[in-house]
Design a protein around this motif. Sequence first.
Motif, PDB file in Angstrom:
ATOM      1  N   THR A  37       0.554  -1.100  -0.229  1.00 20.02           N
ATOM      2  CA  THR A  37      -0.096  -0.107  -0.354  1.00 20.02           C
ATOM      3  C   THR A  37       0.666   1.073  -0.162  1.00 20.02           C
ATOM      4  O   THR A  37       0.812   2.049  -1.123  1.00 20.02           O
ATOM      5  CB  THR A  37      -0.931  -0.046   1.343  1.00 20.02           C
ATOM      6  N   ARG A  79      -4.854  -0.892  -0.623  1.00 21.22           N
ATOM      7  CA  ARG A  79      -5.534  -0.903  -0.028  1.00 21.22           C
ATOM      8  C   ARG A  79      -6.577  -0.061  -1.048  1.00 21.22           C
ATOM      9  O   ARG A  79      -6.028   0.699  -1.096  1.00 21.22           O
ATOM     10  CB  ARG A  79      -5.257  -0.794   1.435  1.00 21.22           C
ATOM     11  N   THR A  83      -9.048  -3.542  -1.776  1.00 22.53           N
ATOM     12  CA  THR A  83      -9.617  -4.192  -1.249  1.00 22.53           C
ATOM     13  C   THR A  83      -9.401  -3.857   0.190  1.00 22.53           C
ATOM     14  O   THR A  83      -7.531  -3.697   0.573  1.00 22.53           O
ATOM     15  CB  THR A  83      -9.319  -5.730  -1.340  1.00 22.53           C
ATOM     16  N   ALA A  84      -9.897  -3.802   1.154  1.00 25.98           N
ATOM     17  CA  ALA A  84      -9.518  -2.873   3.051  1.00 25.98           C
ATOM     18  C   ALA A  84      -9.526  -4.630   2.980  1.00 25.98           C
ATOM     19  O   ALA A  84      -8.645  -4.614   4.488  1.00 25.98           O
ATOM     20  CB  ALA A  84     -11.310  -2.402   3.449  1.00 25.98           C
ATOM     21  N   ARG A  85     -10.205  -5.200   2.938  1.00 29.88           N
ATOM     22  CA  ARG A  85      -9.672  -7.423   3.765  1.00 29.88           C
ATOM     23  C   ARG A  85      -8.799  -7.756   2.845  1.00 29.88           C
ATOM     24  O   ARG A  85      -9.621  -7.480   1.654  1.00 29.88           O
ATOM     25  CB  ARG A  85     -10.645  -7.019   4.657  1.00 29.88           C
ATOM     26  N   LEU A  86      -8.580  -8.348   3.348  1.00 28.66           N
ATOM     27  CA  LEU A  86      -7.690  -9.939   2.687  1.00 28.66           C
ATOM     28  C   LEU A  86      -8.882 -11.289   2.918  1.00 28.66           C
ATOM     29  O   LEU A  86      -8.559 -11.800   3.483  1.00 28.66           O
ATOM     30  CB  LEU A  86      -6.069 -10.164   2.927  1.00 28.66           C
ATOM     31  N   ASP A  87     -10.261 -11.027   2.395  1.00 27.16           N
ATOM     32  CA  ASP A  87     -10.832 -12.012   2.569  1.00 27.16           C
ATOM     33  C   ASP A  87     -11.543 -12.754   1.437  1.00 27.16           C
ATOM     34  O   ASP A  87     -10.350 -12.824   0.402  1.00 27.16           O
ATOM     35  CB  ASP A  87     -12.779 -10.917   3.265  1.00 27.16           C
ATOM     36  N   TYR A 132       1.592  -3.943   3.187  1.00 28.39           N
ATOM     37  CA  TYR A 132      -0.070  -4.111   2.672  1.00 28.39           C
ATOM     38  C   TYR A 132      -0.939  -3.149   3.826  1.00 28.39           C
ATOM     39  O   TYR A 132      -1.878  -2.452   3.502  1.00 28.39           O
ATOM     40  CB  TYR A 132      -0.194  -5.312   2.319  1.00 28.39           C
ATOM     41  N   GLY A 133      -0.634  -3.749   5.175  1.00 23.94           N
ATOM     42  CA  GLY A 133      -1.598  -3.211   5.824  1.00 23.94           C
ATOM     43  C   GLY A 133      -2.110  -4.232   6.280  1.00 23.94           C
ATOM     44  O   GLY A 133      -4.072  -3.784   7.044  1.00 23.94           O
ATOM     45  N   GLY A 134      -2.406  -5.313   6.121  1.00 26.62           N
ATOM     46  CA  GLY A 134      -3.427  -6.330   6.857  1.00 26.62           C
ATOM     47  C   GLY A 134      -3.396  -7.658   6.845  1.00 26.62           C
ATOM     48  O   GLY A 134      -1.965  -7.894   6.173  1.00 26.62           O
ATOM     49  N   LEU A 135      -3.427  -8.875   7.290  1.00 23.12           N
ATOM     50  CA  LEU A 135      -2.699  -9.905   7.762  1.00 23.12           C
ATOM     51  C   LEU A 135      -3.542 -10.732   6.753  1.00 23.12           C
ATOM     52  O   LEU A 135      -4.145 -11.062   6.253  1.00 23.12           O
ATOM     53  CB  LEU A 135      -3.346 -10.761   9.053  1.00 23.12           C
ATOM     54  N   HIS A 159      -4.777 -14.687   5.637  1.00 24.27           N
ATOM     55  CA  HIS A 159      -4.825 -15.588   6.425  1.00 24.27           C
ATOM     56  C   HIS A 159      -5.189 -16.990   5.310  1.00 24.27           C
ATOM     57  O   HIS A 159      -4.681 -16.585   3.870  1.00 24.27           O
ATOM     58  CB  HIS A 159      -5.913 -16.315   7.230  1.00 24.27           C
TER      59      HIS A 159
END
Length: 306
Positions: free
Chosen positions: A8, A32, A62-66, A86-89, A91
Amino acid sequence: MRVVFAGTPTAAVPTLHRLAEGPHEIVAVLTRPDAPLGRKRVLTPSPVAEAARQLGLPLIKTARLDDAATTAVQAAQPDLGVIVAYGGLVHEPLLSAPTHGWINLHFSLLPRWRGAAPVQRALIAGDETLGACVFALVPELDAGDVYARLRYEPPAMATAGDVLDALAHRGAYLVDEVVDAIAHDRAEPVPQEGEASTAAKLTVDDGRLDWKEPADRVLARWRGVTPEPGAFTTVGGARVKILAARPGSHGDGLAPGRIAAEGTDILVGTASEPIAVDRVQPAGKPAMAAADWWRGLRVDDPVAGS
């Protein structure tokens, strides 16, 4: 290889450019969503989004790696994932989506300073040698085996912004080397060794300077929180951001927090020698030279931290 990249901020851009210049195909870039910036809160693409646009690369915001992000990545059929701030984990099942998993460029000498703000925390702690690692992403935070590392000794008064810029450019070459090694089946990651420490995300209050500390500790914190979230103090109840500071060359005996003009320098006392403040930003006003701020100060007997 087919590579998916996630990142990001500006610190991730050199790695994206380096990979784009190489033989591997970047099949997707995750970043993000656009964020409101500036006083007018204008929605602005992330630095990685802008770089991907200029490079003509497929972009996923994407705000989340969903689940949706995972489906998009799986559709790209990547061989390897590369992530830089990136600013997210990541999983499962996204973690296992690329054939060779994910590698992460982290701006510390792991296992020291695992977490969100490794450079900032290292500078605040007074670390003299910093660095970066490329490691295998695993479910535990920043705990994977290390493919490569570099050491970096920053200049004496380098700020977190300066160090991040230097490590971002040096780290881009490190990532490139690791990607090539994985592609040619010659990568040899090794487990992390030593005591782990955590680099928690900074808050605004982390920028508050305590003039009762010795000068080296005050300057270490100033370096670690500059430019973000920013170092500050209060004078006469008003907040003042400290944009530029350095060791003072005179003014010994100045009490902690006491402000004085010595020649062209504006000095603030600490528990040891004073610190020279060169540039400030008072609350609600533009940045200015500390000397100009001092001349316009309407506070009797000003003390920083008051």
